[in-house]
Design an enzyme around this catalytic site. Structure first.
Site, mmCIF file in Angstrom:
data_model
loop_
_atom_site.group_PDB
_atom_site.id
_atom_site.type_symbol
_atom_site.label_atom_id
_atom_site.label_comp_id
_atom_site.label_asym_id
_atom_site.label_seq_id
_atom_site.Cartn_x
_atom_site.Cartn_y
_atom_site.Cartn_z
ATOM 1 N N ARG A 215 0.712 -1.256 -0.077
ATOM 2 C CA ARG A 215 -0.045 -0.035 -0.084
ATOM 3 C C ARG A 215 0.736 1.308 0.114
ATOM 4 N NH1 ARG A 215 -4.427 1.925 4.750
ATOM 5 N NH2 ARG A 215 -5.107 3.717 3.623
ATOM 6 N N HIS A 216 0.501 2.467 -0.769
ATOM 7 C CA HIS A 216 1.283 3.395 -0.967
ATOM 8 C C HIS A 216 1.651 4.048 0.323
ATOM 9 C CE1 HIS A 216 -2.103 5.952 -0.091
ATOM 10 N NE2 HIS A 216 -2.638 5.141 -0.801
ATOM 11 N N GLY A 217 2.656 4.932 0.510
ATOM 12 C CA GLY A 217 2.953 5.644 1.690
ATOM 13 C C GLY A 217 1.818 6.588 1.987
ATOM 14 N N SER B 159 -0.562 9.568 2.241
ATOM 15 C CA SER B 159 -0.667 10.771 1.298
ATOM 16 C C SER B 159 -1.031 11.936 2.013
ATOM 17 C CB SER B 159 -1.824 10.535 0.217
ATOM 18 O OG SER B 159 -2.997 10.407 0.899
ATOM 19 N N VAL B 160 -0.932 13.133 1.224
ATOM 20 C CA VAL B 160 -1.208 14.412 1.903
ATOM 21 C C VAL B 160 -2.549 14.396 2.812
ATOM 22 C CG1 VAL B 160 -1.609 16.726 1.635
ATOM 23 C CG2 VAL B 160 0.459 15.585 0.422
ATOM 24 N N ARG C 127 0.294 8.690 -5.738
ATOM 25 C CA ARG C 127 0.760 8.224 -4.551
ATOM 26 C C ARG C 127 1.430 6.802 -4.795
ATOM 27 N NH1 ARG C 127 -4.797 8.967 -4.683
ATOM 28 N NH2 ARG C 127 -6.135 7.305 -3.676
ATOM 29 N N GLU D 124 -7.391 3.000 -5.944
ATOM 30 C CA GLU D 124 -8.338 2.958 -4.816
ATOM 31 C C GLU D 124 -9.678 2.894 -5.137
ATOM 32 O OE1 GLU D 124 -8.978 2.095 -2.099
ATOM 33 O OE2 GLU D 124 -7.860 3.376 -0.796
ATOM 34 N N ARG D 125 -10.566 2.466 -4.152
ATOM 35 C CA ARG D 125 -11.945 2.584 -4.231
ATOM 36 C C ARG D 125 -12.492 3.953 -4.589
ATOM 37 N NH1 ARG D 125 -16.723 1.979 -0.449
ATOM 38 N NH2 ARG D 125 -15.327 2.128 1.308
ATOM 39 N N TYR E 160 -14.617 6.817 -3.809
ATOM 40 C CA TYR E 160 -15.397 6.980 -2.560
ATOM 41 C C TYR E 160 -16.770 8.197 -2.982
ATOM 42 C CZ TYR E 160 -12.959 4.713 1.135
ATOM 43 O OH TYR E 160 -12.474 3.689 1.566
ATOM 44 N N ARG F 91 -17.567 2.822 4.684
ATOM 45 C CA ARG F 91 -16.111 2.669 4.641
ATOM 46 C C ARG F 91 -15.758 1.241 4.644
ATOM 47 N NH1 ARG F 91 -12.428 2.008 9.487
ATOM 48 N NH2 ARG F 91 -10.282 2.104 8.590
ATOM 49 N N HIS G 192 -3.553 0.305 -3.494
ATOM 50 C CA HIS G 192 -4.020 1.209 -2.410
ATOM 51 C C HIS G 192 -4.945 0.261 -1.412
ATOM 52 C CE1 HIS G 192 -3.763 4.666 -4.869
ATOM 53 N NE2 HIS G 192 -3.593 3.601 -5.986
ATOM 54 N N GLY G 193 -5.229 0.812 -0.271
ATOM 55 C CA GLY G 193 -5.887 -0.072 0.806
ATOM 56 C C GLY G 193 -7.065 -0.933 0.276
#
Length: 250
Positions: free
Chosen positions: A8-10, A12-13, A64, A91-92, A94, A118, A185-186
């Site tokens: 999973r990416h580090g 993010s902002v 990211r 990523e999903r 949202y 979520r 991503h998660g």
């Protein structure tokens, strides 16, 4: 025998600002850059120990994930590895939650409802209107896709439906030739893990994927999963997973 490394990416902002991110393209925070380099150091240790020999890399189309892969590979000493990118690893989506603060969203809609958006397997957040600037319809990275392929909102079940065909058509063939790193991503990682580990719809809601921690899956013949483990100190990994669990949103 081959290995699949899921990363999973580090941070993010927007992770740092506690915002729903989804398909919004935001960069890594300084913490996220450090996490990416730390992941590279852990992977280099596996490589030097003869436990890993990457032959290729896959990422999503989001910055990211792209930058996490770049920093990790540079730290590993393998910046030359071939990289392929796919929107299916994004990523999903949202929906209308994208860009919104998670705590404020919980106050507005109630924590129980936000947690269902979520973490439930099949309940997506409110969708975006296609004309909304957050929808991605004008983003050049998706110009080769039909409009019907661009989501307005997604639940995890939707992510599974787009990730599994990618695994079967693309990643499975690469694993036949050696070890592969996937930086995503998660929720795209949760979707892939659900398929590979046979996790039920009910149990997948409890799977937490921390940022910047390599997750190594070892396969035997016919892509039979034999073992999976997170790299790094187990107590640290457990603490990072608990931090993800405590968030007010994904």
């Amino acid at each position: 025998m081959s290995h699949l490394v899921l990363l999973r990416h580090g941070q993010s902002v927007w992770n740092a600002e506690n915002r729903f991110t989804g398909w919004t393209d935001v960069d890594l925070s300084p913490v996220g850059e450090d996490e990416a380099r730390q992941a590279g150091r852990l992977l280099r240790e596996e490589q030097e120990a003869g436990q890993l020999d990457l032959v290729g890399v896959h990422t999503s189309l989001l910055t990211r994930a792209v930058r996490t892969a770049t920093l990790a590979l540079e730290t590993m000493g393998r910046p030359w590895l071939p990289v392929r990118r796919s929107w299916r690893l994004n990523e999903r989506h949202y929906g209308d939650l994208q860009g919104r603060n998670k705590a404020e969203t919980a106050e507005r809609h109630g924590l129980e409802q936000v947690q269902r958006w979520r973490r439930s397997y099949d309940e997506p957040p409110p969708p975006l209107d296609p004309s909304d600037p957050r929808s991605g319809t004008q983003d050049p990275r998706y110009r080769g896709l039909p409009a019907s392929a661009l989501p307005r909102s997604e639940c995890l079940a939707d992510v599974v439906r787009r990730v599994v065909p990618w695994f079967e058509d693309c990643l499975a063939a690469d694993l036949a030739h050696g070890d592969v790193l996937v930086v995503a991503h998660g929720n795209s990682i949760r979707a892939l893990a659900k398929h590979l580990k046979g996790i039920s719809d009910e149990a997948i809601v409890d799977l937490e994927v921390p940022t910047g921690v390599p997750w190594v899956l070892r396969f035997g013949p016919d892509l039979t999963l034999e073992e999976d483990r997170f790299l790094g100190d187990p107590a640290t990994v457990a603490a990072l997973q608990e931090a993800v669990r405590r968030q007010a949103g994904g």
